[in-house]
Design a protein around this motif. Sequence first.
Motif, PDB file in Angstrom:
ATOM      1  N   ASN A 491       0.828  -1.210   0.000  1.00  7.32           N
ATOM      2  CA  ASN A 491       0.000   0.000   0.000  1.00  7.32           C
ATOM      3  C   ASN A 491       0.857   1.253   0.000  1.00  7.32           C
ATOM      4  OD1 ASN A 491      -2.693   0.912   0.088  1.00  7.32           O
ATOM      5  ND2 ASN A 491      -3.137  -0.735   1.517  1.00  7.32           N
ATOM      6  N   TYR A 499       1.176   8.856  -6.179  1.00  9.78           N
ATOM      7  CA  TYR A 499       1.033  10.292  -5.925  1.00  9.78           C
ATOM      8  C   TYR A 499       2.287  11.072  -6.337  1.00  9.78           C
ATOM      9  CZ  TYR A 499      -3.311   9.121  -3.643  1.00  9.78           C
ATOM     10  OH  TYR A 499      -4.569   8.653  -3.408  1.00  9.78           O
ATOM     11  N   VAL A 538      -5.509  11.530   7.023  1.00 10.86           N
ATOM     12  CA  VAL A 538      -5.447  10.601   5.878  1.00 10.86           C
ATOM     13  C   VAL A 538      -5.534   9.142   6.300  1.00 10.86           C
ATOM     14  CG1 VAL A 538      -4.219  12.118   4.277  1.00 10.86           C
ATOM     15  CG2 VAL A 538      -2.912  10.706   5.888  1.00 10.86           C
ATOM     16  N   ALA A 543     -10.966   9.088   3.808  1.00 10.46           N
ATOM     17  CA  ALA A 543     -10.434  10.462   3.796  1.00 10.46           C
ATOM     18  C   ALA A 543      -9.385  10.563   2.694  1.00 10.46           C
ATOM     19  CB  ALA A 543      -9.820  10.783   5.155  1.00 10.46           C
ATOM     20  N   LEU A 556      -9.308   4.176   1.288  1.00  8.93           N
ATOM     21  CA  LEU A 556      -9.340   3.126   2.318  1.00  8.93           C
ATOM     22  C   LEU A 556      -7.960   2.527   2.598  1.00  8.93           C
ATOM     23  CD1 LEU A 556     -12.602   1.177   1.423  1.00  8.93           C
ATOM     24  CD2 LEU A 556     -12.060   2.228   3.613  1.00  8.93           C
ATOM     25  N   GLY A 557      -7.023   2.738   1.688  1.00 11.01           N
ATOM     26  CA  GLY A 557      -5.695   2.092   1.797  1.00 11.01           C
ATOM     27  C   GLY A 557      -5.005   2.382   3.119  1.00 11.01           C
ATOM     28  N   ALA A 559      -6.283   3.602   5.868  1.00  9.35           N
ATOM     29  CA  ALA A 559      -7.078   3.137   7.018  1.00  9.35           C
ATOM     30  C   ALA A 559      -6.772   1.661   7.281  1.00  9.35           C
ATOM     31  CB  ALA A 559      -8.552   3.347   6.746  1.00  9.35           C
TER      32      ALA A 559
HETATM   33  P1  ADP Z   1      -6.408   6.238  -1.897  1.00  7.22           P
HETATM   34  O1  ADP Z   1      -7.132   5.073  -2.381  1.00  7.22           O
HETATM   35  O2  ADP Z   1      -7.130   7.519  -2.117  1.00  7.22           O
HETATM   36  O3  ADP Z   1      -5.023   6.294  -2.314  1.00  7.22           O
HETATM   37  P2  ADP Z   1      -5.349   5.923   0.693  1.00  7.22           P
HETATM   38  O4  ADP Z   1      -6.015   5.643   1.999  1.00  7.22           O
HETATM   39  O5  ADP Z   1      -4.272   5.071   0.289  1.00  7.22           O
HETATM   40  O6  ADP Z   1      -6.473   6.081  -0.330  1.00  7.22           O
HETATM   41  O7  ADP Z   1      -4.762   7.372   0.848  1.00  7.22           O
HETATM   42  C1  ADP Z   1      -5.562   8.385   1.444  1.00  7.22           C
HETATM   43  C2  ADP Z   1      -5.096   9.733   0.906  1.00  7.22           C
HETATM   44  O8  ADP Z   1      -3.797  10.024   1.354  1.00  7.22           O
HETATM   45  C3  ADP Z   1      -4.971   9.784  -0.556  1.00  7.22           C
HETATM   46  O9  ADP Z   1      -6.218  10.066  -1.152  1.00  7.22           O
HETATM   47  C4  ADP Z   1      -3.951  10.882  -0.746  1.00  7.22           C
HETATM   48  O10 ADP Z   1      -4.620  12.127  -0.727  1.00  7.22           O
HETATM   49  C5  ADP Z   1      -3.061  10.759   0.416  1.00  7.22           C
HETATM   50  N1  ADP Z   1      -1.820  10.012   0.133  1.00  7.22           N
HETATM   51  C6  ADP Z   1      -1.563   8.744   0.444  1.00  7.22           C
HETATM   52  N2  ADP Z   1      -0.281   8.425   0.122  1.00  7.22           N
HETATM   53  C7  ADP Z   1       0.273   9.531  -0.381  1.00  7.22           C
HETATM   54  C8  ADP Z   1       1.577   9.868  -0.893  1.00  7.22           C
HETATM   55  N3  ADP Z   1       2.570   8.982  -0.940  1.00  7.22           N
HETATM   56  N4  ADP Z   1       1.760  11.125  -1.375  1.00  7.22           N
HETATM   57  C9  ADP Z   1       0.795  12.054  -1.311  1.00  7.22           C
HETATM   58  N5  ADP Z   1      -0.466  11.802  -0.865  1.00  7.22           N
HETATM   59  C10 ADP Z   1      -0.711  10.555  -0.380  1.00  7.22           C
END
Ligand code: ADP
Length: 603
Positions: A491, A499, A538, A543, A556-557, A559
């Motif tokens: 994850n 990102y 996050v 969120a 959800l990742g 979380a």
């Molecule tokens: P998603 O499925 O949206 O990636 P995650 O729970 O993994 O869901 O991440 C939640 C939020 O955290 C993401 O929508 C993003 O805004 C932020 N995020 C997660 N990892 C990173 C990262 N490496 N760089 C920047 N933003 C991140």
Amino acid sequence: MPGAGGWAPGRWSVRVLALVIALGVLGTVLAAVALRRADDDRARRALGQQTMIVSQVVSAEVRRYSTSLTDLAAAVGAQANLEAAEYTAIAASVDRQRLPGASGVAFVVAATTDEMPAVQKSWRDRGDPQLTFTPSSAPTDEHFFVVLYRGVEGGPSPLGLDVADKPEAVEAMQRAKASHRVATSSTYRLLTDSELPVERQQLSFVLAAPVYSTSPSASDTGQFRGWLMMGLRGGDFLKQAIGVVARDTVAVTLYDTASTAGPTPVASWVPDARLQPEPPPRDITVSVPQRTWRLVVEPTHKLLPVGDMHLDVAAWIIGAVLTGLLAALTGTVITARNRALRKVDDATAALRDDIVRREAVEQQLRQREAELVGFAGIVAHDLRSPLARITGYADFLREEAAPRLDPLHRDFLERLYGGAQRMQTLIDDLLDYATAENRTLHTSRVDLRAMADDITRERLTGTEAHPPTIVIEDLPTVDGDPTLLCQVLDNLIGNALKYTAPGEEPYVRVSCRTTDGMARIEVADHGIGIPADQRDTVFTAFARAPGSAGYPGTGLGLAIVHRIVERHGGEVGVDANPGGGSLFWFTVPHAAALTPSVTAPSS
Ligand code: ADP
């Protein structure tokens, strides 16, 4: 707890108050006793001093009277032919000598009843032709007539009176004659005073001096002529002799100890002040010519300079006032303290109620969340097979029927396939999120380095044209559930790759730091980063940070990552990467001597 046996604020307050009052009373009693003792000592000393002074003054004064009388007797004896005029001239010196209490000086001669007419005639010839002897009514043949008299204060003259009426005076005269010295009589009322009103009469005594003829030219040279008698009123004598020195600090009473009727008061000096029972009166003897007197000195309330108020009384009053003030102060402090304690108790009770309410609400929330997650899991699970069929048919149509479809219908088909795939991802994530909470942990030794290499290989597949940079540093072996830890690493590495701003080459670095038996795994990237105020949120389900709008995802990742790390007893967080981008980290226990185990979810 108040009222629960041992400690109670009410009882405590009463005890403190009682202690303060007891200490106040004790201090007052001790101070009063000490001051009383000091007072008594001072009073005893003062009374002793006054007694000494008074006794010295009394004996010195009586000696002075006696000396005066002896001198007069010598002067009278030196006269060849004693006549009234000469006697008056000699006795005039009494006025100059200031003899307080002295009534006058009389010259007394003895005469038997037979001798009376001749003696009377003889003294009429020497001065007063009116001189008339008044013999005593007592059945006696011996008479003692006053033939010459010099009064000090005016008053009635005793000329011609017979002293035989006053046995006390006669006794002193006989002793004086026998001893050739001045003698003091015991107490009686003076002949001259018998005319005075009773209230002005006072106990008196006389000093008797024998008169011998000493004139060589006289016919009776060496013969006994008679007596000089000085009457002294006891009260006046004492008042003027000691009134000045004793002032109003003591009362003085003189007793004649030789009196046949027991100790008889000669005179007393009672000042205008209250007599005190303490200290006890002083009783000493004073010698006067041929007699001993007893002197009793009693204290008055003015003996000590503080006067009426004893220091111990002052101590009682001051002590009572101070104790009262102290008790009032303590009472105020205790009341304020009890009020504050009651407020604290009330606030604590309110807080306790609040905590109980919150716990109940949290418990309800946890239950609801569990129900929701369970519900989501069931729904996701049940949606899986119909969705698989939709995806399967859509994929089949894309491959088999697409060439026969017009572009519009081909576009519809692509959209159908993409939506089904996104739904597939969401359902997978939902299921992972739901199971991460309750799934049983199968703990074993996990080689994180090998696990990260496998994930990297998987992630690089299909990116041969523009492969991202993934640096895996030395990673430790840890204790944990391999499937779940793989989900965590995958994850974080996946997010780091995803990102990255369009056009940028993704860069990921996975490293480890060791802290207190825990391995801290860090996944850093050079991507779009997360605003500081979003870094905590996050990790909450669904969120997503504001900058992630153009990137696919379910929210959800992280979380799921949070739940898995928590279940391994570790922590998870995100900081800004010093070189730009984000730095995600989590901790997990270092590998111990491995005993593979199975851990059930806590609840
Ligand atoms: P998603 O499925 O949206 O990636 P995650 O729970 O993994 O869901 O991440 C939640 C939020 O955290 C993401 O929508 C993003 O805004 C932020 N995020 C997660 N990892 C990173 C990262 N490496 N760089 C920047 N933003 C991140």
